[in-house]
Design an enzyme around this catalytic site. Structure first.
Site, mmCIF file in Angstrom:
data_model
loop_
_atom_site.group_PDB
_atom_site.id
_atom_site.type_symbol
_atom_site.label_atom_id
_atom_site.label_comp_id
_atom_site.label_asym_id
_atom_site.label_seq_id
_atom_site.Cartn_x
_atom_site.Cartn_y
_atom_site.Cartn_z
ATOM 1 N N ASN A 61 0.800 -1.220 0.000
ATOM 2 C CA ASN A 61 0.000 0.000 0.000
ATOM 3 C C ASN A 61 0.835 1.273 0.000
ATOM 4 O O ASN A 61 0.364 2.321 -0.420
ATOM 5 C CB ASN A 61 -0.909 -0.029 1.242
ATOM 6 N N TYR A 109 2.169 10.765 -10.844
ATOM 7 C CA TYR A 109 1.311 9.847 -10.099
ATOM 8 C C TYR A 109 0.555 8.922 -11.053
ATOM 9 O O TYR A 109 0.490 7.705 -10.837
ATOM 10 C CB TYR A 109 0.326 10.631 -9.236
ATOM 11 N N LYS A 168 0.957 4.827 -11.219
ATOM 12 C CA LYS A 168 -0.130 3.887 -10.930
ATOM 13 C C LYS A 168 -0.483 3.025 -12.141
ATOM 14 O O LYS A 168 -0.910 1.872 -11.982
ATOM 15 C CB LYS A 168 -1.344 4.646 -10.405
ATOM 16 N N THR A 182 -8.551 10.297 3.458
ATOM 17 C CA THR A 182 -7.375 9.949 4.257
ATOM 18 C C THR A 182 -6.525 11.193 4.504
ATOM 19 O O THR A 182 -6.692 12.220 3.826
ATOM 20 C CB THR A 182 -6.499 8.919 3.524
#
Length: 250
Positions: A89, A155, A159, A190
């Site tokens: 993660n 990013y 991914k 989060t």
């Protein structure tokens, strides 16, 4: 809730957000958990697990360091006697900027953590799992691993790479008893999301981009991860499961 009695799990990025939720849920379901994080936040997760009667250890580790990752896996095996589940993660989501404004050093950091780091985790996890002939690995990708996201070039690239690494590794090791899959969340409520909100952007605007019109909770993503780790998903190999409130359906 899936049950993981007598299973041994390693979770990276376990200090907060999705990683902390996964580590706690695995422990609550009977697993013994190695909570891996580059920050001391992983110890907080372990303390919470122990306070609830679970079994866990904290291993501080920078996943960009191959020797450190190998040591974390070795300590997990030494402490608990094996490694059945790995949830990779750990990762970073940078501030928003178009390609022309990106700093080369910042780009290298994102790719090093999100791609190289995940690769190193799989490398050392798989090396142990091959020896025992079984294991389940779940990698955290993103909806940005399925579609393009403007102003997030590093990013998005990282991914997409996670999805590719997952597929290639799944093909390599499925016949040897190791199932490797990925989860692709949409926006999740989060601390990482809070930290990376652009100036003047409220979380409600991010939520409104999703057809479900809200952010996911870490626990919602956790349930998808736990399913992929479980025997309920015993025939699922190389899959990238979108859990994104309909974001990538549009």
């Amino acid at each position: 809730m899936q049950q993981f009695d007598n299973k041994i799990a390693l979770v990276t990025g376990a200090g907060s957000g999705i990683g902390a939720a996964v580590a706690k849920a695995l422990a609550a379901s009977g697993a013994r958990v190695a909570a891996v994080d580059v920050t001391p936040g992983g110890q907080v997760t372990v303390d919470t697990i122990k306070a609830s009667g679970g079994e866990a250890i904290f291993l501080q580790c920078d996943i960009q360091d191959s020797a450190a990752v190998a040591d974390a896996v070795a300590k997990t095996v030494a402490q608990f006697g094996g490694l059945d589940i790995a949830v990779n993660n750990a990762g970073v989501d940078p501030e928003v900027a178009p390609e022309a404004d990106w700093d080369e050093t910042a780009m290298e950091r994102i790719l090093s953590i999100n791609i190289k780091g995940l690769f190193l985790c799989m490398k050392h996890e798989i090396a142990h799992m091959v020896g025992q002939g079984s294991g389940a690995i779940v990698n955290l990708a993103s909806a940005a691993g399925v579609v393009g996201v403007a102003n997030k070039p590093a990013y998005t690239a990282s991914k997409h790479a996670v999805v590719g690494l997952t597929k290639a590794s799944a093909l390599q090791y499925a016949a040897r008893g190791i199932r490797i899959n990925a989860v692709c969340p949409g926006a999740v409520d989060t601390p990482m999301l809070d930290h990376n909100l652009p100036p003047g952007v409220d979380k409600s605007l991010i939520a409104a981009n999703h057809p479900i019109n809200r952010l996911a909770s870490p626990e919602e993503i956790t349930q998808a991860i736990l399913w992929l780790c479980s025997e309920s998903a015993s025939y699922v190999v190389g899959h990238s499961l979108t859990v994104d409130g309909g974001l990538t359906v549009q």
